[in-house]
Motif scaffolding. Structure first.
Motif, PDB file in Angstrom:
ATOM      1  N   ARG A 283     -19.145  33.170 -27.407  1.00 47.05           N
ATOM      2  CA  ARG A 283     -18.650  34.255 -28.259  1.00 47.05           C
ATOM      3  C   ARG A 283     -19.805  34.960 -28.963  1.00 47.05           C
ATOM      4  NH1 ARG A 283     -14.741  37.473 -27.824  1.00 47.05           N
ATOM      5  NH2 ARG A 283     -16.324  38.996 -28.350  1.00 47.05           N
ATOM      6  N   GLN A 286     -21.193  37.416 -26.531  1.00 50.39           N
ATOM      7  CA  GLN A 286     -20.252  38.530 -26.377  1.00 50.39           C
ATOM      8  C   GLN A 286     -20.299  39.464 -27.585  1.00 50.39           C
ATOM      9  OE1 GLN A 286     -16.830  35.853 -25.613  1.00 50.39           O
ATOM     10  NE2 GLN A 286     -16.452  37.093 -23.788  1.00 50.39           N
ATOM     11  N   ASP A 287     -20.343  38.892 -28.782  1.00 46.23           N
ATOM     12  CA  ASP A 287     -20.372  39.716 -29.998  1.00 46.23           C
ATOM     13  C   ASP A 287     -21.634  40.571 -30.053  1.00 46.23           C
ATOM     14  OD1 ASP A 287     -17.940  38.741 -30.840  1.00 46.23           O
ATOM     15  OD2 ASP A 287     -18.782  37.290 -32.258  1.00 46.23           O
ATOM     16  N   LEU A 289     -23.400  41.609 -27.496  1.00 45.11           N
ATOM     17  CA  LEU A 289     -23.276  42.652 -26.481  1.00 45.11           C
ATOM     18  C   LEU A 289     -22.359  43.769 -26.959  1.00 45.11           C
ATOM     19  CD1 LEU A 289     -23.011  40.466 -23.245  1.00 45.11           C
ATOM     20  CD2 LEU A 289     -24.960  41.843 -23.991  1.00 45.11           C
ATOM     21  N   GLU A 290     -21.241  43.393 -27.564  1.00 46.08           N
ATOM     22  CA  GLU A 290     -20.296  44.399 -28.055  1.00 46.08           C
ATOM     23  C   GLU A 290     -20.896  45.223 -29.189  1.00 46.08           C
ATOM     24  OE1 GLU A 290     -16.802  42.188 -29.047  1.00 46.08           O
ATOM     25  OE2 GLU A 290     -16.392  41.635 -26.957  1.00 46.08           O
ATOM     26  N   ALA A 291     -21.851  44.641 -29.922  1.00 47.29           N
ATOM     27  CA  ALA A 291     -22.515  45.361 -31.003  1.00 47.29           C
ATOM     28  C   ALA A 291     -23.665  46.224 -30.495  1.00 47.29           C
ATOM     29  CB  ALA A 291     -23.028  44.375 -32.046  1.00 47.29           C
ATOM     30  N   GLY A 292     -23.895  46.224 -29.187  1.00 48.00           N
ATOM     31  CA  GLY A 292     -24.962  47.044 -28.614  1.00 48.00           C
ATOM     32  C   GLY A 292     -26.348  46.472 -28.804  1.00 48.00           C
ATOM     33  N   GLU A 294     -27.934  44.054 -26.921  1.00 48.30           N
ATOM     34  CA  GLU A 294     -28.312  43.261 -25.750  1.00 48.30           C
ATOM     35  C   GLU A 294     -29.821  43.121 -25.590  1.00 48.30           C
ATOM     36  OE1 GLU A 294     -28.168  46.301 -22.052  1.00 48.30           O
ATOM     37  OE2 GLU A 294     -26.264  46.071 -23.133  1.00 48.30           O
ATOM     38  N   VAL A 333     -18.854  38.209 -18.944  1.00 52.80           N
ATOM     39  CA  VAL A 333     -20.124  38.886 -19.195  1.00 52.80           C
ATOM     40  C   VAL A 333     -20.671  39.381 -17.859  1.00 52.80           C
ATOM     41  CG1 VAL A 333     -22.502  38.614 -20.020  1.00 52.80           C
ATOM     42  CG2 VAL A 333     -20.609  37.482 -21.227  1.00 52.80           C
ATOM     43  N   LYS A 337     -25.952  42.120 -17.288  1.00 59.20           N
ATOM     44  CA  LYS A 337     -26.343  41.738 -18.651  1.00 59.20           C
ATOM     45  C   LYS A 337     -27.001  40.370 -18.649  1.00 59.20           C
ATOM     46  CE  LYS A 337     -24.349  45.426 -20.386  1.00 59.20           C
ATOM     47  NZ  LYS A 337     -25.169  46.590 -20.815  1.00 59.20           N
TER      48      LYS A 337
END
Length: 356
Positions: A283, A286-287, A289-292, A294, A333, A337
């Motif tokens: 998680r 994932q968080d 990545l979702e926050a940009g 990476e 994912v 990435k």
């Protein structure tokens, strides 16, 4: 298991430095053929970074152009050095089959000449690139500085760090540790590391306590930034040990937005001091990545326990690749990435321009 009677004897400092030269020569001979022909999985560059002119990654097999690390995963925080050289070489060969291309050996204190020689001997026989890191380590309740380090001045620490980095061919400073509450002597050591970084260009990766310490990350960044370190050259380590109730994304975002890498380096195996489920660590990725964010994610396992090696039915130094990455895939994912995080991000971190 290797017969104890056949294990390598101790080495003099002269022999240790000779082996370092041998390892560098072996790296040059290996050239770019560091990947096994039939590896069961391959990790390749997803988005080739732009590196500064003259940038290198310093390995014990020789200085390499960061572009040469476009194939194979790189793990930024592991514990490779040991007296049983045959076991380490065997483990690395098996990990190369799993897709490992480069590994960073973290130090928790000043190495002896024998430890330097052992790591050089492992590198000379391995197709996996090995980066030697160095520094001083203190996390109260786990390990403290030797008396000599605690009594040294900041200037003396800087000089010793710079000298050792040159003589032993370090490619990074790490793992640089602090306690739940940073002590004055730890601040002095962090400042010394920062100053040594400014003189050598070597990147820095840290250790924060496994007991979940969001404030420790900020303290480490504050100290290094106060000395003039570009935080893009820093990884704050053990960020996967922040417990879910402490809202990991808040800390991870703060680290990344200051320019540093978020080191998720306790992955793929059980950690005695940090009981956080693998699902929670997935998680975290994932968080981010979702926050940009990476570009700021690095993965590693902090593996050094022989009982978790492949010989004993574990995943060893490829635990991230064989135990954690499949969980990322299962969670959705994208492969691109994963490859960026395992191939491109770590070589951006390790690449530096040596001073003239």
């Amino acid at each position: 298991m290797t017969d104890p009677r056949t294990r390598p004897r101790g080495y003099t400092r002269r022999e240790a430095l000779g082996l370092l030269g041998t390892a560098a020569g072996a790296g040059a001979a290996l050239g770019s053929g560091l990947r096994p022909l039939h590896a069961q999985q391959r990790f390749t560059s997803a988005e080739p970074p732009d590196f500064p002119a003259g940038a290198i990654v310093r390995t014990l097999q020789g200085d390499v152009d960061p572009a040469e690390l476009a194939e194979g995963a790189t793990l930024f925080h592991e514990h490779v050095g040991r007296a049983d050289i045959d076991l380490a070489v065997e483990e690395l060969a098996a990990c190369a089959y799993d897709g490992l291309g480069c590994i960073v050996d973290a130090a928790t204190g000043r190495r002896t000449a024998e430890q330097v020689a052992n790591l050089a001997a492992i590198a000379a026989r391995s197709e996996v690139r090995i980066v030697m890191a160095g520094g001083y380590f203190e996390d109260i309740g786990f390990a403290i500085y030797p008396v000599r380090v605690a009594e040294m001045s900041e200037d003396e620490l800087v000089e010793e760090l710079v000298a050792d980095a040159g003589a032993q061919r370090w490619g990074a400073f790490g793992e640089i540790a602090s306690s739940l509450e940073m002590r004055p002597v730890e601040r002095r050591v962090h400042r010394a590391i920062a100053r040594a970084h400014l003189r050598t260009g070597l990147p820095i990766f840290t250790h924060t306590p496994h007991e979940s310490c969001p404030s420790c990350a900020m303290e480490q960044l504050d100290v290094m930034e106060s000395v003039g370190v570009d935080l893009r050259r820093v990884v704050i380590g053990h960020m996967a040990t922040i417990r879910p109730e402490h809202y990991p994304l808040a800390t991870h975002s703060a680290v990344a937005r200051r320019g540093a890498f978020v080191g998720l380096d306790t992955l793929g195996h059980e950690m005695g001091r940090s009981d956080i489920p693998a699902a929670a660590k997935v998680r975290m990725v994932q968080d981010l990545l979702e926050a940009g964010l990476e570009d700021h994610i690095l993965l590693s396992s902090d593996m050094g326990n022989v009982r978790q090696f492949k010989r004993y039915y574990g995943h060893g130094w490829s635990s991230v690749l064989m135990q954690f990455v499949p969980k990322l895939r299962y969670a959705g994912v994208p492969e691109e990435k994963i490859r960026k995080i395992l191939v491109d991000n770590p070589r951006r971190f390790l690449a530096f321009v040596p001073p003239a």
